[in-house]
Design a protein around this motif. Structure first.
Motif, PDB file in Angstrom:
ATOM      1  N   GLY A 275      40.793 -60.277  31.005  1.00  0.00           N
ATOM      2  CA  GLY A 275      41.921 -60.541  30.132  1.00  0.00           C
ATOM      3  C   GLY A 275      41.565 -60.737  28.683  1.00  0.00           C
ATOM      4  N   TRP A 276      40.297 -61.030  28.400  1.00  0.00           N
ATOM      5  CA  TRP A 276      39.880 -61.302  27.024  1.00  0.00           C
ATOM      6  C   TRP A 276      39.562 -59.992  26.315  1.00  0.00           C
ATOM      7  CZ3 TRP A 276      36.246 -66.195  27.149  1.00  0.00           C
ATOM      8  CH2 TRP A 276      36.993 -67.283  27.628  1.00  0.00           C
ATOM      9  N   TRP A 277      40.591 -59.144  26.190  1.00  0.00           N
ATOM     10  CA  TRP A 277      40.417 -57.824  25.586  1.00  0.00           C
ATOM     11  C   TRP A 277      41.740 -57.395  24.976  1.00  0.00           C
ATOM     12  CZ3 TRP A 277      35.764 -56.690  24.696  1.00  0.00           C
ATOM     13  CH2 TRP A 277      35.375 -55.389  24.346  1.00  0.00           C
ATOM     14  N   TYR A 278      41.803 -56.195  24.408  1.00  0.00           N
ATOM     15  CA  TYR A 278      43.093 -55.731  23.913  1.00  0.00           C
ATOM     16  C   TYR A 278      43.798 -54.931  25.008  1.00  0.00           C
ATOM     17  CZ  TYR A 278      40.559 -51.357  23.042  1.00  0.00           C
ATOM     18  OH  TYR A 278      39.789 -50.226  23.182  1.00  0.00           O
TER      19      TYR A 278
ATOM     20  N   VAL B  73      51.262 -60.608  29.906  1.00  0.00           N
ATOM     21  CA  VAL B  73      51.518 -61.173  28.577  1.00  0.00           C
ATOM     22  C   VAL B  73      53.012 -61.475  28.518  1.00  0.00           C
ATOM     23  CG1 VAL B  73      51.411 -60.809  26.084  1.00  0.00           C
ATOM     24  CG2 VAL B  73      49.673 -59.780  27.564  1.00  0.00           C
TER      25      VAL B  73
ATOM     26  N   HIS C 246      55.424 -59.106  30.492  1.00  0.00           N
ATOM     27  CA  HIS C 246      54.923 -57.735  30.463  1.00  0.00           C
ATOM     28  C   HIS C 246      53.620 -57.650  31.244  1.00  0.00           C
ATOM     29  CE1 HIS C 246      57.475 -56.563  26.975  1.00  0.00           C
ATOM     30  NE2 HIS C 246      57.208 -57.764  26.499  1.00  0.00           N
TER      31      HIS C 246
ATOM     32  N   TRP D   3      49.372 -64.382  25.691  1.00  0.00           N
ATOM     33  CA  TRP D   3      48.601 -63.935  26.847  1.00  0.00           C
ATOM     34  C   TRP D   3      48.685 -64.978  27.953  1.00  0.00           C
ATOM     35  CZ3 TRP D   3      43.996 -66.117  28.887  1.00  0.00           C
ATOM     36  CH2 TRP D   3      43.417 -65.366  29.914  1.00  0.00           C
TER      37      TRP D   3
ATOM     38  N   GLY E 262      57.142 -64.713  19.658  1.00  0.00           N
ATOM     39  CA  GLY E 262      55.987 -63.834  19.666  1.00  0.00           C
ATOM     40  C   GLY E 262      55.371 -63.672  21.044  1.00  0.00           C
ATOM     41  N   LEU E 263      54.171 -63.130  21.059  1.00  0.00           N
ATOM     42  CA  LEU E 263      53.472 -62.780  22.296  1.00  0.00           C
ATOM     43  C   LEU E 263      52.475 -63.859  22.692  1.00  0.00           C
ATOM     44  CD1 LEU E 263      52.831 -59.118  21.166  1.00  0.00           C
ATOM     45  CD2 LEU E 263      54.403 -59.800  22.990  1.00  0.00           C
TER      46      LEU E 263
ATOM     47  N   GLN F  78      56.631 -63.093  26.465  1.00  0.00           N
ATOM     48  CA  GLN F  78      57.288 -63.199  25.161  1.00  0.00           C
ATOM     49  C   GLN F  78      58.573 -63.994  25.346  1.00  0.00           C
ATOM     50  OE1 GLN F  78      58.077 -59.341  23.373  1.00  0.00           O
ATOM     51  NE2 GLN F  78      57.944 -60.221  21.333  1.00  0.00           N
TER      52      GLN F  78
END
Lengths: 123, 107
Positions: A106-109, A37, A95, A47, A44-45, A39
């Motif tokens: 990747g499609w998760w928290y 991820v 990060h 993915w 902001g962040l 920045q």
């Protein structure tokens, strides 16, 4: 203690390449999927990419698809991001992040994050 | 792509007060796949809430999440000086996206 430590950032010219690494400790690496991820400075962040626990399934944001490649070496407890054809808009703190879902790409928290490594694309 | 819009942009409150942060999605977030993160200056983001309302490991019960569909809220009760940070919401379950963040200041 869970730790994720990124390295490999630096200054690179547009069109250049860079390989980021993330070494982890404090947990069983191959029990987890992983992601990158980024920045942008003061922003902001976003993915970037994700990879499942085994390393045989990956996913990318449209903004990096075809230019970046994510990979992992479970024996070395390491995650990588090969970045080619870099653009000014790729300038960011990158990060690595742990995903508490072994099969995700990747499609998760993200439950743990590293401090990041800075990539600057500039002529 | 789901676009997340957070409000307000900046929130300035006193210690002991309650903070209410909003995250609105451009389309319904399936299965309440919504997370909240706290990012203090110079630090990596820290997971606070996942599944819209489940607290992450080690997170104080002063932090709570609620909502479903397109409207989600992070509530921080009994504000402390250490809560100064930028707070981001994130949806998952499809290509992840983040809100632009809410900056929390303590007077």
């Amino acid at each position: 203690e869970v730790q994720l430590v990124e390295s490999g950032g630096g200054v690179v010219r547009p069109g250049g390449s860079l390989r980021l690494s993330c070494v982890v400790s404090g947990f069983t690496f191959d029990d987890y999927a992983m992601s990158w991820v980024r920045q942008a400075p003061g922003k902001g962040l976003e993915w970037v990419s994700g990879i499942n626990w085994k390393g045989d399934s990956t996913n990318y944001a449209d903004s990096v698809k075809g230019r970046f490649t994510i990979s992992r070496d479970n024996a070395k407890r390491s995650l990588y991001l090969q970045m080619n054809s870099l653009r000014a808009e790729d300038t960011a703190l990158y990060h690595c992040a742990r995903i508490p879902n072994q099969y995700s790409t990747g499609w998760w928290y993200f439950d743990y994050w590293g401090q990041g490594t800075l990539v600057t694309v500039s002529s | 792509e789901i676009v997340l819009t957070q409000s307000p942009g900046t929130l300035s409150l006193s210690p002991g007060e309650r903070a209410t942060l909003s995250c609105r999605a451009s389309q319904s977030v399936r299965s309440s796949y919504l997370a909240w993160y706290q990012q203090k200056p110079g630090q990596a983001p820290r997971l606070l809430i996942y599944g819209a309302s489940s607290r992450a490991t080690g997170i104080s019960d002063r932090f709570s999440g609620s909502g479903s569909g397109t409207d989600f809220t992070l509530t921080i009760s009994r504000l402390e000086p250490e809560d100064v940070a930028v707070y981001y919401c994130q949806h998952y379950g499809s290509s992840p996206s983040f809100g632009q963040g809410t900056k929390l200041e303590i007077k």
